[in-house]
Scaffold this motif. Structure first.
Motif, mmCIF file in Angstrom:
data_model
loop_
_atom_site.group_PDB
_atom_site.id
_atom_site.type_symbol
_atom_site.label_atom_id
_atom_site.label_comp_id
_atom_site.label_asym_id
_atom_site.label_seq_id
_atom_site.Cartn_x
_atom_site.Cartn_y
_atom_site.Cartn_z
ATOM 1 N N ILE A 23 0.865 -1.182 0.000
ATOM 2 C CA ILE A 23 0.000 0.000 0.000
ATOM 3 C C ILE A 23 0.896 1.225 0.000
ATOM 4 O O ILE A 23 2.060 1.168 0.425
ATOM 5 N N ARG A 24 0.359 2.329 -0.474
ATOM 6 C CA ARG A 24 1.177 3.541 -0.618
ATOM 7 C C ARG A 24 0.334 4.753 -0.231
ATOM 8 O O ARG A 24 -0.842 4.858 -0.609
ATOM 9 N N TYR A 25 0.975 5.645 0.569
ATOM 10 C CA TYR A 25 0.321 6.874 0.992
ATOM 11 C C TYR A 25 1.284 8.026 0.754
ATOM 12 O O TYR A 25 2.484 7.843 0.512
ATOM 13 N N ILE A 27 2.019 12.044 2.527
ATOM 14 C CA ILE A 27 1.688 13.064 3.518
ATOM 15 C C ILE A 27 2.724 14.170 3.419
ATOM 16 O O ILE A 27 3.869 13.932 2.995
ATOM 17 N N VAL A 37 -2.665 9.097 8.316
ATOM 18 C CA VAL A 37 -2.008 8.924 7.016
ATOM 19 C C VAL A 37 -2.970 8.264 6.042
ATOM 20 O O VAL A 37 -3.043 8.639 4.873
ATOM 21 N N GLY A 38 -3.682 7.279 6.513
ATOM 22 C CA GLY A 38 -4.634 6.538 5.695
ATOM 23 C C GLY A 38 -5.226 5.422 6.532
ATOM 24 O O GLY A 38 -4.736 5.106 7.611
ATOM 25 N N ASN A 39 -6.267 4.818 6.042
ATOM 26 C CA ASN A 39 -6.908 3.707 6.757
ATOM 27 C C ASN A 39 -6.371 2.403 6.186
ATOM 28 O O ASN A 39 -6.811 1.923 5.137
ATOM 29 N N VAL A 40 -5.376 1.816 6.913
ATOM 30 C CA VAL A 40 -4.740 0.593 6.412
ATOM 31 C C VAL A 40 -5.689 -0.597 6.525
ATOM 32 O O VAL A 40 -5.595 -1.547 5.737
ATOM 33 N N ASP A 43 -7.903 -0.368 3.501
ATOM 34 C CA ASP A 43 -7.132 -0.580 2.263
ATOM 35 C C ASP A 43 -6.678 -2.017 2.125
ATOM 36 O O ASP A 43 -6.512 -2.518 1.003
ATOM 37 N N SER A 95 10.589 8.808 0.654
ATOM 38 C CA SER A 95 9.562 7.888 1.147
ATOM 39 C C SER A 95 10.091 7.106 2.347
ATOM 40 O O SER A 95 11.301 6.907 2.508
ATOM 41 N N GLY A 111 4.310 -1.383 3.119
ATOM 42 C CA GLY A 111 3.727 -0.120 2.719
ATOM 43 C C GLY A 111 4.758 0.975 2.601
ATOM 44 O O GLY A 111 5.867 0.867 3.130
ATOM 45 N N VAL A 113 5.162 5.346 2.597
ATOM 46 C CA VAL A 113 4.569 6.675 2.789
ATOM 47 C C VAL A 113 5.501 7.694 2.132
ATOM 48 O O VAL A 113 6.669 7.816 2.536
#
Length: 822
Positions: A23-25, A27, A37-40, A43, A95, A111, A113
Motif C-alpha cells: 500500500i502507498r500513501y 503526507i 495517514v490513511g486507513n490501512v 485498504d 519515502s 507499505g 509513505v
C-alpha cells in the motif's frame, strides 16, 4: 509491548499463512503527531472487529517509529516528527517504508509513505556580500558567475530563480545545472567606464517557488579596474572523469588546462574553484592552482552522490585579471564497500524438543546499501543443524526447524547466519542466534541394572536397608524427578519390605526365616514426574541365606519316650559289625549347617555297640556273649556342623533275647499295668503277617523291575556323585535318606528290604523349597517304603513262622552302599 514480543507470540501460536501486499500513501512533512495517514485496515480489507485479537502492529526499520495504527478506527497515524530534509536531503521523491504484521494467522504487508516537501526553508547564500573586479575593457556580453544560494527544499519549493536590482550595465542570466539546481550569471550589456564610475553596488535576490515564496539577498560590490585585454581560455569547456568510490586520497581525477595570450603577470594563470562551487565538493576534491590537476581529497561515497559537477576557473595575474571558466563532471563508480546487515526482529526461544519440523524460530531482515549486484544478498546457515532459512518477502527470512530436536543431545544451538552479497569480491556479515531447547518428558527412567539379587541372612534385625535401587533420567527438572514404588507380589509384601520413594532404598521390615521362605521376588517401579509420567520396572530377588539356628530333630526313635517305648531286639551271639538299628534325624537348616554327626554319648556297655559317625547306624562292636546284660540303653549325641554347633540326643533301648517270649515278657514288664493299649501286641503280630505277605509279593515285583532299571539307576547314581556340593541353598536333609556325599539339590528315595545291606535307588527329584513341616510330611506320606519300614518294622515282633526260617534276619539293619547312605 515490543515488536519482538509481538512476533514471539505469533510464532508461538503458529504460522498458518504468509500474505503479502503493498500500500502507498503520501503526507506532507512536518505533519503533526496523531494525524492520519490513511486507513490501512480498509485498504488491506481486514476485519476491524478482529484487530484486538490479531494484534496488528507496525514494524519499521531504524530507531524511530514514525507510524502507528489506531486499532479502533484502523487508521495509520503519525508518531514522530518527520523532517523530509533530515531524512532524504536532496533526494526526491522521499519515502518511508513500513511493514504491517497481523497475527492469527500471520500476515505481513508492506507499505510506503511518500513524504511531500513543504516550503519551510529559506534560500541561503554562502555569504552576505560578494565582490567582483571587472576590467573596463571587458566587452559587452561577458559573463560573471555569481555565488549560488542553497535551498534544502525540493521541487517547486526549491530555489527557482534569481533577481537583480535595476542597473544600466548588467543583466542577470539564470542557468540550470544537470541536477536541476539554479545558478545566476551577470551578463555585461554595456561596457564599463572606470573614469565614469569606479564601482557598482547590486543586490542579488534568490527566490524559491513556494507560495508565498521565500527569498535571500546578497550584496554584490563591483570594482571597475583597468583592462587586461586578454583573458585565459580553456582548451575545452567541459571535462569528464570516472572515479571509483573507494579511490584513495590524492588520486588524479582530471587535469584542466587554459592559456592566456598576454605576457608577464597578465599571462600567468592560476586555477581555482569558481565561487559557486559547493563546500562539500571542496572537501572531497583538491585543485592544484599551478598545474590544474584535480585530485581526490576526501572519501567518495556512491550511495551518497553518484555525480559531481565541479566548476573551475582560470585567472591571470594581471592588474585586472582575466578569468575563464570550465566544469568537470566526475562520475562515481560503485564498488562493493558495504557489507550486508542482518537484523533479528524476533526470536522464539526456548523451542520444545518435540516441536514439529517447520516451526518458526526467528524472523530477520537483511539490508545492503550497495547497488545492483553489490546489493543483492543471500543468506544461509551452517550445515549439520536441524534448522533452515526460508524467504517469503524480499530481504526477509524466517528461521525454522528442519528436523527433530533432542534436548538430551543438544540443549542449545548457537546458530550462525551468514549474509553474503553478490559483489566482487563479495562481502558478508555474520549474525549469531542462540536458540535453547526446552525439555519434554520423552525419556523413561533407566536403571543401572535390570535386576538385583540381594542376599540377606536369616534372623536379621528389622528395619535395615538391604538395597539401593539406582536409576537415572536424562530429562530435566520435574521430568527427571524420580519416585520409587514397590509393586507387591502379594498381600504379605507390604509387611516385609518397604522402599523410600525419594532415593530407592529398599528396607526389610521384619526378621526373615530361611526355613520359612528362601526367596522373595518383587518389582520396583521407577517413575518420573513428567506429564504424562514415564516408568520402568526393575526386578529384585531377595534370597534368605541360612544360619545355624535349628538343632537336629530326631525322627526315630521318637523323642517322646513318656508315651511310647522303642526297643530294638538283638539275638545272643550276634557277630561284630551287625547293624542293630539306626537313628533317623533331620536338621531344618540347609547346607553345611544340616550335616549331622552321631556320637555314642552313653551306653550300658560302651564296648558292645558303636554308632556310625555320619549315618547314625548302630552296629555291634563285638560278638554278643552269654554274660552280656539283657537290656542296654544307648544315648546318642547328634550334632550339626554349623557355627555355633547345635546338638540333641536320642535314647535307644536294645534287648538281647533268644526267643520272642522273652521280648514279650520284657515289654509286658516295662509297660504300665493300666496301659489301655495292652492288646497292641496282638494287632502288631497281625500287621506283621499281612506286611510279610505283601512284602514277598513286592520283592518279586521289585526283583523283576530292578533287572530292567539297574543300568539306568547306576548311571544316574554315578552322575549324582560327580555333582559339586554347594553350601548355600535352601535344602533340608534327612540323613536316613540321603548320603553324606550326595548333592543336596536332589532327594534320594530308597526301599529298605529285610536284606538291609542292599538299597535300591528309585528316582532323583529337583529341589523345591518347602517349609519343614511339608518336608517331614513328604517323609511320612510320600515315601512309605522308607518310613514304615524304618519305624513300623522296628516296632513289631517276629511271628513263630518267621522265627522258624533260619535264613531270615528280622533285626532292623542296613549297610551303606558305597556313595550312599540309608
Amino acid at each position: 509491548v515490543t515488536t519482538g514480543q509481538v512476533l514471539s507470540l505469533l510464532l508461538l501460536f503458529g504460522v498458518s499463512d504468509w500474505v503479502s501486499a503493498a500500500i502507498r500513501y503520501a503526507i506532507p512533512e512536518e505533519a503533526r503527531r496523531g494525524s492520519a495517514v490513511g486507513n490501512v485496515v480498509a485498504d488491506l480489507a481486514l476485519d476491524l472487529g478482529r484487530l484486538p485479537v490479531r494484534r496488528l502492529r507496525v514494524v519499521s526499520g531504524g530507531n524511530k517509529k514514525y507510524f502507528g495504527v489506531d486499532l479502533t478506527s484502523g487508521a495509520l497515524l503519525v508518531n514522530e516528527r518527520i523532517d523530509r530534509e533530515e531524512l532524504c536531503g536532496a533526494l526526491s521523491p522521499c519515502s518511508l517504508s513500513f511493514e504491517i504484521v497481523v497475527e492469527n494467522p500471520l500476515e505481513l504487508y508492506s507499505g510506503t509513505v511518500e513524504i511531500q516537501d513543504i516550503n519551510d526553508n529559506d534560500p541561503v547564500f554562502p555569504s552576505s556580500q560578494a565582490r567582483l573586479e571587472i576590467s573596463e575593457s571587458v566587452a559587452a556580453g561577458a559573463r560573471f558567475p555569481l555565488e549560488s544560494a542553497q535551498d534544502p527544499d525540493v521541487g517547486i519549493n526549491s530555489l527557482q530563480t534569481y533577481q537583480l536590482s535595476a542597473n544600466p550595465n548588467f543583466a542577470l542570466d539564470v542557468q540550470t545545472r544537470v541536477d536541476g539546481s539554479k545558478y545566476a550569471e551577470l551578463v555585461l550589456e554595456k561596457e564599463l567606464d572606470r573614469e565614469e564610475q569606479r564601482e557598482l553596488n547590486l543586490v542579488l535576490t534568490a527566490l524559491d517557488g513556494g507560495s508565498p515564496p521565500r527569498s535571500a539577498h546578497v550584496q554584490i560590490h563591483i570594482d571597475v579596474v583597468d583592462a587586461n585585454d586578454n583573458a585565459p581560455v580553456f582548451n575545452q569547456s567541459t571535462y569528464k572523469a570516472r572515479v571509483r568510490e573507494n579511490t584513495p586520497s590524492g588520486t588524479l581525477v582530471a587535469r584542466i588546462s587554459a592559456y592566456d595570450l598576454d605576457d608577464g603577470p597578465n599571462g600567468d594563470i592560476v586555477y581555482s574553484f569558481s565561487s559557486h562551487t559547493p563546500a562539500k565538493v571542496r572537501e572531497l576534491f583538491a585543485l592544484d592552482s599551478a598545474t590544474g590537476e584535480l585530485r581526490v581529497k576526501g572519501q567518495l561515497d556512491y550511495e551518497e552522490t553518484k555525480l559531481y559537477e565541479i566548476y573551475l576557473q582560470a585567472k591571470d595575474k594581471g592588474a585586472v585579471p582575466g578569468v575563464a571558466h570550465c566544469k568537470v563532471l566526475v562520475e562515481v563508480v560503485d564498488v562493493n564497500d558495504n557489507a550486508p546487515e542482518v537484523t533479528v526482529t524476533s526470536v522464539y526461544s526456548p523451542v520444545p524438543e518435540d516441536a514439529a519440523p517447520g516451526t518458526v524460530v526467528a524472523l530477520l531482515s537483511v539490508t545492503d546499501l550497495d547497488s545492483h549486484d553489490n546489493g543483492l544478498v543471500n543468506c544461509f546457515i551452517s550445515p549439520g543443524i536441524p534448522f533452515m532459512l526460508s524467504s517469503s518477502l524480499k530481504n526477509y527470512y524466517t528461521l525454522k526447524t528442519e528436523g527433530a530436536l533432542d534436548r538430551e543431545k543438544a540443549a542449545e544451538y548457537n546458530i550462525t547466519i551468514t549474509a553474503k552479497d553478490s559483489g566482487s569480491p563479495p562481502l558478508s556479515a555474520v549474525k549469531h542466534i542462540l536458540v535453547q531447547v526446552s525439555d519434554v518428558n520423552d525419556n523413561a527412567p533407566r536403571s543401572s541394572q535390570d535386576s538385583y539379587d540381594v542376599y540377606v541372612p536369616e534372623n536379621n534385625v528389622p528395619g535395615i536397608p538391604i538395597l539401593n535401587v539406582s536409576a537415572t533420567d536424562p530429562d530435566l527438572g520435574r521430568n527427571a524427578q524420580l519416585s520409587y514404588t514397590l509393586l507387591q507380589g502379594d498381600s504379605t509384601f507390604g509387611h516385609l519390605f518397604s522402599i523410600n520413594r525419594e532415593n530407592g532404598t529398599l528396607y526389610l521390615l521384619t526378621s526373615l526365616d530361611h526355613e520359612d521362605q528362601v526367596e522373595f521376588n518383587m518389582m520396583v517401579q521407577v517413575q518420573d514426574g513428567g506429564f504424562p509420567p514415564l516408568a520402568t520396572n526393575v526386578s529384585v530377588s531377595v534370597f534368605v541365606t541360612d544360619l545355624n539356628d535349628n538343632a537336629p530333630t530326631v525322627l526315630y526313635p521318637h523323642p517322646n519316650t513318656t508315651t511310647t517305648t522303642y526297643t530294638d531286639v538283638v539275638a545272643p551271639g550276634t557277630p561284630a559289625g551287625h547293624m542293630v538299628t539306626k537313628v533317623v534325624a533331620v536338621d531344618a537348616d540347609a547346607g553345611y549347617n544340616a550335616w549331622i554327626s552321631y556320637t555314642l554319648l552313653q551306653a550300658t556297655d560302651p564296648s558292645l555297640f558303636s554308632v556310625g559317625l555320619h549315618n547314625g547306624e548302630i552296629f555291634t562292636a563285638r560278638q554278643l556273649r552269654e554274660d552280656d546284660a539283657p537290656e542296654h540303653t544307648l544315648v546318642i549325641l547328634l550334632k550339626d556342623h554349623g557355627e555355633p554347633v547345635l546338638s540333641t540326643s536320642a535314647t535307644i533301648s536294645i534287648s538281647v533275647a533268644e526267643m520272642v517270649k522273652e521280648v514279650l515278657t520284657d515289654l509286658t514288664d516295662v509297660a504300665p499295668a493300666n496301659d489301655p493299649r495292652r492288646h497292641v501286641t496282638f494287632y502288631l503280630i497281625l500287621a506283621v503277617i499281612l506286611v510279610s505277605a505283601a512284602f514277598f509279593i513286592t520283592m518279586l515285583s521289585v526283583g523283576i523291575f530292578k533287572c530292567y532299571k539297574w543300568r539306568q539307576s547306576r548311571e544316574l547314581y554315578n552322575s549324582s556323585r560327580s555333582t559339586t556340593y554347594r553350601t548355600p541353598g535352601p535344602f533340608n536333609h534327612i540323613d536316613a535318606v540321603r548320603g553324606g556325599f550326595t548333592p543336596p539339590s536332589f532327594y534320594h528315595q530308597v526301599y529298605l528290604t529285610t536284606d538291609s545291606r542292599q538299597s535300591d535307588l528309585l528316582c532323583k527329584k529337583p529341589f523345591t523349597s518347602s517349609p519343614l513341616g511339608s518336608r517331614q510330611g513328604t517323609i511320612r506320606n510320600g515315601e512309605p517304603g522308607l518310613y514304615h519300614q524304618i519305624v513300623g518294622t522296628a516296632s513289631r515282633l517276629p511271628t513263630p513262622a518267621e522265627q522258624a526260617q533260619p535264613n531270615t534276619d528280622w533285626r532292623f539293619s542296613q549297610t551303606q552302599r558305597p556313595g550312599t547312605s540309608g
